[in-house]
Design a protein around this motif. Structure first.
Motif, mmCIF file in Angstrom:
data_model
loop_
_atom_site.group_PDB
_atom_site.id
_atom_site.type_symbol
_atom_site.label_atom_id
_atom_site.label_comp_id
_atom_site.label_asym_id
_atom_site.label_seq_id
_atom_site.Cartn_x
_atom_site.Cartn_y
_atom_site.Cartn_z
ATOM 1 N N ASP A 182 0.816 -1.222 0.000
ATOM 2 C CA ASP A 182 0.000 0.000 0.000
ATOM 3 C C ASP A 182 0.846 1.268 0.000
ATOM 4 O OD1 ASP A 182 0.644 -1.002 2.690
ATOM 5 O OD2 ASP A 182 -0.414 0.762 3.412
ATOM 6 N N ARG A 183 2.181 1.125 0.011
ATOM 7 C CA ARG A 183 3.061 2.296 0.058
ATOM 8 C C ARG A 183 3.811 2.514 -1.255
ATOM 9 N NH1 ARG A 183 3.813 4.175 5.270
ATOM 10 N NH2 ARG A 183 2.231 3.242 6.628
ATOM 11 N N ILE A 184 3.364 1.913 -2.335
ATOM 12 C CA ILE A 184 4.166 1.950 -3.568
ATOM 13 C C ILE A 184 3.664 2.971 -4.577
ATOM 14 C CG2 ILE A 184 4.929 0.589 -5.546
ATOM 15 C CD1 ILE A 184 4.990 -1.853 -3.660
ATOM 16 N N THR A 185 2.397 2.906 -4.951
ATOM 17 C CA THR A 185 1.938 3.781 -6.031
ATOM 18 C C THR A 185 1.970 5.256 -5.640
ATOM 19 O OG1 THR A 185 -0.373 3.410 -5.356
ATOM 20 C CG2 THR A 185 0.511 2.012 -7.113
ATOM 21 N N SER A 186 1.628 5.560 -4.388
ATOM 22 C CA SER A 186 1.650 6.974 -3.973
ATOM 23 C C SER A 186 3.073 7.505 -3.950
ATOM 24 C CB SER A 186 1.000 7.135 -2.596
ATOM 25 O OG SER A 186 1.669 6.361 -1.612
ATOM 26 N N ALA A 187 4.032 6.673 -3.481
ATOM 27 C CA ALA A 187 5.435 7.109 -3.463
ATOM 28 C C ALA A 187 5.963 7.268 -4.881
ATOM 29 C CB ALA A 187 6.284 6.106 -2.686
ATOM 30 N N GLN A 188 5.533 6.375 -5.779
ATOM 31 C CA GLN A 188 5.965 6.490 -7.159
ATOM 32 C C GLN A 188 5.380 7.751 -7.807
ATOM 33 O OE1 GLN A 188 8.264 5.021 -8.621
ATOM 34 N NE2 GLN A 188 7.974 5.617 -10.741
ATOM 35 N N GLU A 189 4.123 8.018 -7.533
ATOM 36 C CA GLU A 189 3.482 9.206 -8.093
ATOM 37 C C GLU A 189 4.152 10.487 -7.605
ATOM 38 O OE1 GLU A 189 -0.967 11.303 -8.327
ATOM 39 O OE2 GLU A 189 -0.655 9.457 -7.171
ATOM 40 N N GLU A 190 4.494 10.534 -6.317
ATOM 41 C CA GLU A 190 5.064 11.753 -5.735
ATOM 42 C C GLU A 190 6.554 11.906 -6.014
ATOM 43 O OE1 GLU A 190 3.625 13.344 -1.868
ATOM 44 O OE2 GLU A 190 2.799 11.325 -1.609
ATOM 45 N N PHE A 191 7.297 10.776 -5.951
ATOM 46 C CA PHE A 191 8.751 10.894 -5.938
ATOM 47 C C PHE A 191 9.463 10.164 -7.072
ATOM 48 C CE2 PHE A 191 7.341 10.547 -1.345
ATOM 49 C CZ PHE A 191 7.226 11.914 -1.148
ATOM 50 N N GLY A 192 8.777 9.246 -7.764
ATOM 51 C CA GLY A 192 9.413 8.521 -8.854
ATOM 52 C C GLY A 192 10.634 7.726 -8.440
ATOM 53 N N ILE A 193 10.520 7.004 -7.307
ATOM 54 C CA ILE A 193 11.698 6.350 -6.731
ATOM 55 C C ILE A 193 11.839 4.876 -7.117
ATOM 56 C CG2 ILE A 193 11.937 7.901 -4.772
ATOM 57 C CD1 ILE A 193 10.297 5.984 -3.083
ATOM 58 N N TYR A 194 10.897 4.333 -7.914
ATOM 59 C CA TYR A 194 10.954 2.933 -8.307
ATOM 60 C C TYR A 194 11.003 2.802 -9.832
ATOM 61 C CZ TYR A 194 9.034 2.515 -3.568
ATOM 62 O OH TYR A 194 8.813 2.625 -2.226
ATOM 63 N N LYS A 195 11.364 1.612 -10.306
ATOM 64 C CA LYS A 195 11.265 1.300 -11.727
ATOM 65 C C LYS A 195 10.400 0.059 -11.889
ATOM 66 C CE LYS A 195 15.971 -0.588 -11.546
ATOM 67 N NZ LYS A 195 17.350 -0.355 -12.042
ATOM 68 N N ASP A 243 2.207 0.239 -15.514
ATOM 69 C CA ASP A 243 3.332 -0.635 -15.175
ATOM 70 C C ASP A 243 3.165 -1.200 -13.774
ATOM 71 O OD1 ASP A 243 4.898 -0.362 -17.544
ATOM 72 O OD2 ASP A 243 5.500 1.631 -16.878
ATOM 73 N N VAL A 244 3.606 -2.463 -13.592
ATOM 74 C CA VAL A 244 3.593 -3.099 -12.275
ATOM 75 C C VAL A 244 4.910 -2.804 -11.574
ATOM 76 C CG1 VAL A 244 3.528 -5.305 -11.049
ATOM 77 C CG2 VAL A 244 2.027 -4.926 -13.019
ATOM 78 N N TYR A 245 4.811 -2.380 -10.310
ATOM 79 C CA TYR A 245 6.008 -1.999 -9.565
ATOM 80 C C TYR A 245 6.321 -2.914 -8.385
ATOM 81 C CZ TYR A 245 6.431 2.361 -12.156
ATOM 82 O OH TYR A 245 6.625 3.282 -13.158
ATOM 83 N N GLY A 246 5.430 -3.853 -8.063
ATOM 84 C CA GLY A 246 5.678 -4.676 -6.890
ATOM 85 C C GLY A 246 5.330 -6.136 -7.073
#
Length: 353
Positions: A80-93, A122-125
């Motif tokens: 539950d902590r992945i998509t919001s962090a990706q949207e805000e900070f772009g820290i994952y691929k 895209d799937v991130y997790g």
């Protein structure tokens, strides 16, 4: 002589290839998810080395945000902590599913995690370890505590504990007959739920022995008898039950809160080969059982429970019948901005007299 020369040449070639392909995996994870015996087998099989940094959700995001997704090659935040962090900070691929041995994952968990960690198509997790938070109760002293709101009953005044953290807000909301996850898409409605929970938790403060912040802290409070009922994770209750049969994890009648810790690739990670090798390795049933025996929680690996300690299996089954499993409230992705609302609510609760 000719045979010896060829063999030696081949050996040198193999060693050279191994040295080129071997990488150092910088793993940002939770305690128990990368036990030493698992690391030793992985390093021996692959030639990679593993450097482990243990952390929690908030620290993982903070570390990756501070480095713009650098410093680590594989991280394990909750789904539950992945998509919001990706949207805000772009820290994952994105995850490259062609490099994942998908057949090793329980299909329902793989699908659910993919749905909850998809951003911009895209799937991130990927799912790894899962578990729940609910109640740990000394049944000899506080057997009447079966739901979160029972922690505010006069019969346990001064003897209860919980964290000043979002699971407390969510759990109390469900116990009050509210549905916080359904309100995630409506900020105004969610704030209304938080306001009701805030009032309840401020009124409940006289019952609180202390707000705990670490797993060892709450287990020690329960062992000593200073606390007889608490909100906490299932593994802590099962660990305590091994020493005191009166203390165990209880699935609340309004529903335990379910989480899945994942595998994600930091956007500036530099050892993707080692990261995918680690993912595929730890999802093997034999290795998954070693992780469960270390962490205390089960994994999303197919047949991963086969080699798990029998006592742990028994404690799990004593806490969860099928209806309790069906009643688990699984954390959905946290929309951007909601954690700020929760943080303000928790600050007011802590500051209230």
């Amino acid at each position: 002589m000719k045979f010896g020369l060829i063999s030696t040449t081949a050996l040198v070639a193999v060693l050279a290839a191994t040295s080129v392909s071997a990488e150092t995996l910088r793993l940002l994870t939770w305690g128990g998810y990368a036990p030493e015996d698992v690391i030793e087998v992985f390093e021996a099989e692959t030639g990679h080395t593993v450097e482990v940094t243990t952390s929690n959700n908030e620290e993982m995001i903070a570390k990756l945000r501070a480095t713009n997704g650098g410093g680590f090659d594989l991280a394990q935040p909750s789904q539950d902590r992945i998509t919001s962090a990706q949207e805000e900070f772009g820290i994952y691929k994105p995850i490259d599913m062609s490099r994942v041995e998908a057949a090793q994952f329980i299909p329902s968990m793989l699908d659910a995690t993919a749905e909850n960690t998809t951003f911009d198509g895209d799937v991130y997790g990927l799912p790894h370890v899962w578990g729940t938070s609910g109640l740990i109760v000394n049944r000899a002293e506080a057997g009447q505590v079966t739901d979160y709101l029972d922690l505010c009953d006069a019969s346990v005044a001064g003897n209860i504990s919980y964290r000043t953290a979002r699971p407390t807000l969510i759990g109390f909301a469900y116990s009050m007959g509210l549905d916080p996850f359904a309100a995630y898409s409506d900020v105004e409605a969610y704030q209304g739920i938080l306001d009701q929970v805030e009032k309840t938790l401020i009124e409940c403060k006289p019952n609180v022995k202390t707000y705990w912040s670490g797993g060892d802290e709450i287990k020690n409070l329960l062992r000593s008898g200073e606390v007889t009922a608490a909100m906490a994770w299932d593994t802590g209750g099962w660990q305590l039950n091994a020493d005191n049969a009166d203390i165990t994890f209880v699935a609340p009648t309004s529903g335990a809160l379910g989480w899945i810790d994942t595998f994600v690739l930091p956007s500036r990670g530099r050892a993707d080969d080692a990261a995918y090798d680690w993912i595929n390795f730890v999802m093997r049933p034999d290795i998954a059982a070693m992780v469960t025996n270390s962490a205390g929680n089960f994994t999303a690996a197919v047949d991963g429970s086969e080699g798990v300690n029998a006592d742990l299996k028994d404690r799990y089954q004593a806490s969860y019948d099928q209806s309790a499993v069906d009643n688990i409230k699984w954390y959905p992705p946290v929309p951007a901005g909601l954690e700020a609302l929760e943080g303000a609510t928790l600050d007011r609760i802590k500051a209230a007299n």
